[in-house]
Every structure is written in structure tokens, then in C-alpha cells.
Design a protein around this motif. Structure first.
Motif, PDB file in Angstrom:
ATOM      1  N   LEU A  43       0.844  -1.181   0.000  1.00  0.00           N
ATOM      2  CA  LEU A  43       0.000   0.000   0.000  1.00  0.00           C
ATOM      3  C   LEU A  43       0.883   1.236   0.000  1.00  0.00           C
ATOM      4  CD1 LEU A  43      -2.734   1.482   0.513  1.00  0.00           C
ATOM      5  CD2 LEU A  43      -2.378   1.027   2.951  1.00  0.00           C
ATOM      6  N   ALA A  44       0.613   2.141  -0.932  1.00  0.00           N
ATOM      7  CA  ALA A  44       1.306   3.428  -0.971  1.00  0.00           C
ATOM      8  C   ALA A  44       0.304   4.490  -0.518  1.00  0.00           C
ATOM      9  CB  ALA A  44       1.799   3.727  -2.380  1.00  0.00           C
ATOM     10  N   LEU A  45       0.747   5.374   0.358  1.00  0.00           N
ATOM     11  CA  LEU A  45      -0.103   6.442   0.881  1.00  0.00           C
ATOM     12  C   LEU A  45       0.660   7.753   0.828  1.00  0.00           C
ATOM     13  CD1 LEU A  45      -0.720   4.204   3.807  1.00  0.00           C
ATOM     14  CD2 LEU A  45      -2.720   5.334   2.902  1.00  0.00           C
ATOM     15  N   SER A  46      -0.064   8.853   0.671  1.00  0.00           N
ATOM     16  CA  SER A  46       0.568  10.162   0.709  1.00  0.00           C
ATOM     17  C   SER A  46      -0.404  11.184   1.266  1.00  0.00           C
ATOM     18  CB  SER A  46       1.013  10.599  -0.692  1.00  0.00           C
ATOM     19  OG  SER A  46       1.574  11.900  -0.631  1.00  0.00           O
ATOM     20  N   ASP A  47       0.156  12.154   1.968  1.00  0.00           N
ATOM     21  CA  ASP A  47      -0.649  13.272   2.455  1.00  0.00           C
ATOM     22  C   ASP A  47      -0.368  14.523   1.623  1.00  0.00           C
ATOM     23  OD1 ASP A  47       1.872  14.039   3.270  1.00  0.00           O
ATOM     24  OD2 ASP A  47       1.397  14.149   5.396  1.00  0.00           O
ATOM     25  N   GLY A  48       0.368  14.370   0.523  1.00  0.00           N
ATOM     26  CA  GLY A  48       0.720  15.497  -0.331  1.00  0.00           C
ATOM     27  C   GLY A  48       2.084  16.071  -0.003  1.00  0.00           C
ATOM     28  N   ILE A  49       2.622  15.714   1.146  1.00  0.00           N
ATOM     29  CA  ILE A  49       3.952  16.174   1.554  1.00  0.00           C
ATOM     30  C   ILE A  49       4.884  14.978   1.696  1.00  0.00           C
ATOM     31  CG2 ILE A  49       5.286  17.328   3.365  1.00  0.00           C
ATOM     32  CD1 ILE A  49       2.648  18.913   3.964  1.00  0.00           C
ATOM     33  N   SER A  50       4.439  13.998   2.437  1.00  0.00           N
ATOM     34  CA  SER A  50       5.224  12.782   2.646  1.00  0.00           C
ATOM     35  C   SER A  50       4.502  11.603   2.004  1.00  0.00           C
ATOM     36  CB  SER A  50       5.396  12.501   4.140  1.00  0.00           C
ATOM     37  OG  SER A  50       6.127  13.539   4.749  1.00  0.00           O
ATOM     38  N   ALA A  51       5.255  10.551   1.744  1.00  0.00           N
ATOM     39  CA  ALA A  51       4.671   9.334   1.183  1.00  0.00           C
ATOM     40  C   ALA A  51       5.178   8.147   1.981  1.00  0.00           C
ATOM     41  CB  ALA A  51       5.053   9.192  -0.291  1.00  0.00           C
ATOM     42  N   TRP A  52       4.339   7.118   2.078  1.00  0.00           N
ATOM     43  CA  TRP A  52       4.682   5.909   2.810  1.00  0.00           C
ATOM     44  C   TRP A  52       4.391   4.707   1.939  1.00  0.00           C
ATOM     45  CZ3 TRP A  52       1.916   9.984   4.665  1.00  0.00           C
ATOM     46  CH2 TRP A  52       2.477  10.697   5.735  1.00  0.00           C
ATOM     47  N   TYR A  53       5.222   3.714   2.056  1.00  0.00           N
ATOM     48  CA  TYR A  53       5.040   2.455   1.336  1.00  0.00           C
ATOM     49  C   TYR A  53       5.023   1.358   2.385  1.00  0.00           C
ATOM     50  CZ  TYR A  53       5.956  -1.351  -1.952  1.00  0.00           C
ATOM     51  OH  TYR A  53       5.881  -2.490  -2.692  1.00  0.00           O
ATOM     52  N   LEU A  54       3.907   0.666   2.504  1.00  0.00           N
ATOM     53  CA  LEU A  54       3.740  -0.332   3.551  1.00  0.00           C
ATOM     54  C   LEU A  54       3.428  -1.690   2.937  1.00  0.00           C
ATOM     55  CD1 LEU A  54       1.355   1.794   5.775  1.00  0.00           C
ATOM     56  CD2 LEU A  54       3.806   1.529   6.091  1.00  0.00           C
ATOM     57  N   GLU A  55       4.150  -2.700   3.361  1.00  0.00           N
ATOM     58  CA  GLU A  55       3.808  -4.051   2.935  1.00  0.00           C
ATOM     59  C   GLU A  55       2.582  -4.493   3.717  1.00  0.00           C
ATOM     60  OE1 GLU A  55       8.078  -5.430   3.356  1.00  0.00           O
ATOM     61  OE2 GLU A  55       7.300  -6.692   1.714  1.00  0.00           O
ATOM     62  N   CYS A  56       1.634  -5.107   3.024  1.00  0.00           N
ATOM     63  CA  CYS A  56       0.405  -5.499   3.711  1.00  0.00           C
ATOM     64  C   CYS A  56      -0.089  -6.852   3.229  1.00  0.00           C
ATOM     65  CB  CYS A  56      -0.668  -4.440   3.541  1.00  0.00           C
ATOM     66  SG  CYS A  56      -1.127  -4.110   1.846  1.00  0.00           S
ATOM     67  N   ALA A  57       0.804  -7.698   2.821  1.00  0.00           N
ATOM     68  CA  ALA A  57       0.404  -9.036   2.396  1.00  0.00           C
ATOM     69  C   ALA A  57      -0.081  -9.816   3.609  1.00  0.00           C
ATOM     70  CB  ALA A  57       1.578  -9.747   1.737  1.00  0.00           C
ATOM     71  N   GLY A  58      -1.037 -10.643   3.388  1.00  0.00           N
ATOM     72  CA  GLY A  58      -1.572 -11.436   4.481  1.00  0.00           C
ATOM     73  C   GLY A  58      -3.060 -11.226   4.608  1.00  0.00           C
ATOM     74  N   PRO A  59      -3.693 -12.067   5.367  1.00  0.00           N
ATOM     75  CA  PRO A  59      -5.152 -11.994   5.448  1.00  0.00           C
ATOM     76  C   PRO A  59      -5.680 -10.855   6.314  1.00  0.00           C
ATOM     77  CG  PRO A  59      -4.329 -13.751   6.844  1.00  0.00           C
ATOM     78  CD  PRO A  59      -3.145 -13.195   6.106  1.00  0.00           C
ATOM     79  N   ALA A  60      -4.846 -10.288   7.165  1.00  0.00           N
ATOM     80  CA  ALA A  60      -5.328  -9.256   8.082  1.00  0.00           C
ATOM     81  C   ALA A  60      -4.651  -7.919   7.813  1.00  0.00           C
ATOM     82  CB  ALA A  60      -5.065  -9.680   9.528  1.00  0.00           C
ATOM     83  N   LEU A  61      -5.409  -6.872   7.934  1.00  0.00           N
ATOM     84  CA  LEU A  61      -4.887  -5.521   7.831  1.00  0.00           C
ATOM     85  C   LEU A  61      -4.621  -5.038   9.252  1.00  0.00           C
ATOM     86  CD1 LEU A  61      -4.430  -3.409   5.555  1.00  0.00           C
ATOM     87  CD2 LEU A  61      -6.653  -2.465   6.161  1.00  0.00           C
ATOM     88  N   PRO A  62      -3.459  -4.451   9.516  1.00  0.00           N
ATOM     89  CA  PRO A  62      -3.197  -3.963  10.875  1.00  0.00           C
ATOM     90  C   PRO A  62      -4.310  -3.029  11.350  1.00  0.00           C
ATOM     91  CG  PRO A  62      -1.213  -3.849   9.557  1.00  0.00           C
ATOM     92  CD  PRO A  62      -2.332  -4.209   8.624  1.00  0.00           C
ATOM     93  N   GLU A  63      -4.585  -3.081  12.632  1.00  0.00           N
ATOM     94  CA  GLU A  63      -5.685  -2.308  13.207  1.00  0.00           C
ATOM     95  C   GLU A  63      -5.556  -0.815  12.908  1.00  0.00           C
ATOM     96  OE1 GLU A  63      -9.253  -1.666  14.629  1.00  0.00           O
ATOM     97  OE2 GLU A  63      -8.397  -3.670  14.382  1.00  0.00           O
ATOM     98  N   GLU A  64      -4.317  -0.300  12.872  1.00  0.00           N
ATOM     99  CA  GLU A  64      -4.104   1.127  12.588  1.00  0.00           C
ATOM    100  C   GLU A  64      -4.627   1.488  11.192  1.00  0.00           C
ATOM    101  OE1 GLU A  64      -1.222  -0.210  15.635  1.00  0.00           O
ATOM    102  OE2 GLU A  64      -1.725  -0.941  13.639  1.00  0.00           O
ATOM    103  N   LEU A  65      -4.410   0.597  10.209  1.00  0.00           N
ATOM    104  CA  LEU A  65      -4.899   0.866   8.859  1.00  0.00           C
ATOM    105  C   LEU A  65      -6.409   0.672   8.765  1.00  0.00           C
ATOM    106  CD1 LEU A  65      -2.044  -0.630   6.678  1.00  0.00           C
ATOM    107  CD2 LEU A  65      -2.551   1.768   7.131  1.00  0.00           C
ATOM    108  N   ARG A  66      -6.936  -0.284   9.515  1.00  0.00           N
ATOM    109  CA  ARG A  66      -8.394  -0.451   9.558  1.00  0.00           C
ATOM    110  C   ARG A  66      -9.037   0.836  10.081  1.00  0.00           C
ATOM    111  NH1 ARG A  66     -10.975  -4.749   8.961  1.00  0.00           N
ATOM    112  NH2 ARG A  66     -10.200  -6.849   8.857  1.00  0.00           N
ATOM    113  N   GLU A  67      -8.451   1.399  11.136  1.00  0.00           N
ATOM    114  CA  GLU A  67      -8.957   2.648  11.702  1.00  0.00           C
ATOM    115  C   GLU A  67      -8.855   3.786  10.699  1.00  0.00           C
ATOM    116  OE1 GLU A  67      -7.339   3.708  15.534  1.00  0.00           O
ATOM    117  OE2 GLU A  67      -7.418   1.615  16.197  1.00  0.00           O
ATOM    118  N   LEU A  68      -7.719   3.860   9.995  1.00  0.00           N
ATOM    119  CA  LEU A  68      -7.510   4.923   9.011  1.00  0.00           C
ATOM    120  C   LEU A  68      -8.591   4.872   7.933  1.00  0.00           C
ATOM    121  CD1 LEU A  68      -5.644   7.165   7.785  1.00  0.00           C
ATOM    122  CD2 LEU A  68      -4.600   5.328   6.463  1.00  0.00           C
ATOM    123  N   PHE A  69      -8.796   3.704   7.324  1.00  0.00           N
ATOM    124  CA  PHE A  69      -9.758   3.583   6.227  1.00  0.00           C
ATOM    125  C   PHE A  69     -11.209   3.624   6.702  1.00  0.00           C
ATOM    126  CE2 PHE A  69      -6.070   1.644   3.944  1.00  0.00           C
ATOM    127  CZ  PHE A  69      -5.994   2.619   2.955  1.00  0.00           C
TER     128      PHE A  69
END
Length: 168
Positions: A43-69
Motif C-alpha cells: 500500500l502506498a499512501l501520501s498526504d501530499g507532503i510525505s509518502a509511505w510504502y507499507l507491505e500489507c500481504a496477508g489476510p489481516a490488515l493492521p488495526e491502525e490501517l483499519r482505523e484509518l480507512f
């Protein structure tokens, strides 16, 4: 879209973005057909200033990303948002909340006389270029395979983005 940074912990990442009102995101998947088992692997994410690239393979999404989305106060931006929202749901069982903005749809409205509305073509129209380092890596390292499609002469060429090292 800014400096690529790799937070040491997912909690640090979420702490940085939880108060940002708009987030652009893009899932990279093992293919384009969720109903054939293709799933998100990063997953690639950006706020327009910084960008993040996070590996997210697997059946579960970390709780922090669940909260974000699941944050109804956020605006989520993606090029081809329908595919990315579907990926989020099919890969992790999470419904995209908040407001949604699809740059591909916006491009079709603003530039309605063009042949292509892919990300690369849209970026060129506004003076930017798409980084094709991943596609170049796939070609150089022969990370493709053929998929047979019933009742078609030609199969589909699959590019295995999930086999590209994170550094690329």
C-alpha cells in the motif's frame, strides 16, 4: 509527492496521519482480478507532503490501517478509486469510509477529449511523469507469466509486482 519515508513502526505512521484530512492511496495487487484470488501485497499512501510504502500481504490488515480507512472524517483520493476500494474490501474485509475522490473520473471530466486516462497519461497532461521503475524492474528480471483465458486465442501477460523488492 514528497519525501518517501519508512516509519519504524506502524503506530508511528498512524500517529502522523490520523489528523490529516485527506489521504491519497494506492494498493499494489498480485493481479487485477479479485474474484480469481488476486490480493493486495503493498500500500502506498501520501498526504501530499510525505509518502509511505507499507507491505500489507496477508489476510489481516493492521488495526491502525483499519482505523484509518474507517475514519469518516477523511477524504480518500485514488486514481481508479473503485478498484482500490474493492481491493480494500476483498483483501481485508474493510469498507472505505469518509468522502471519496477519484482522479481518473476527474480527468475524464476535465480532459474529456483524450484517448487514455491512465495515471501516466494524466500526469503528462499536467506536466509530471510517472515513475516506471517497477515496470522496468519487471522487464529486466523477467517477472512475467502468461495467463490462459478461456475462449481467447491470446492469453494475458501478468506482471508480478509482488516480486519486486521493497527498495525498488
Amino acid at each position: 509527492l514528497g519525501a518517501l519515508c519508512a516509519p519504524r513502526r506502524l503506530e508511528d505512521f498512524y500517529g502522523e496521519v490520523k489528523d490529516i484530512p485527506a489521504i491519497a492511496f494506492d494498493f499494489e495487487t498480485t493481479g487485477l482480478r479479485h474474484f480469481h484470488g488476486d490480493r493486495a501485497h503493498c500500500l502506498a499512501l501520501s498526504d501530499g507532503i510525505s509518502a509511505w510504502y507499507l507491505e500489507c500481504a496477508g489476510p489481516a490488515l493492521p488495526e491502525e490501517l483499519r482505523e484509518l480507512f474507517s475514519d469518516t472524517r477523511k477524504v480518500f483520493i485514488a486514481h481508479g478509486l473503485k478498484f482500490d476500494a474493492h481491493t480494500l474490501h476483498e483483501s481485508f474485509g474493510v469498507e472505505l469510509a469518509g468522502a471519496h475522490h477519484c482522479t481518473a473520473i476527474t480527468a475524464r471530466i476535465v480532459y474529456n477529449d483524450h484517448v487514455s486516462y491512465g495515471l501516466g497519461a494524466c500526469l503528462e497532461r499536467i506536466g509530471f511523469s510517472k515513475d516506471d521503475g517497477a515496470a522496468k524492474y519487471i522487464k529486466e528480471h523477467s517477472l512475467t507469466s502468461k495467463e490462459e483465458i478461456p475462449f481467447k486465442k491470446e492469453g494475458r501477460k501478468l506482471m508480478h509486482f509482488d516480486r519486486i523488492p521493497v527498495e525498488v
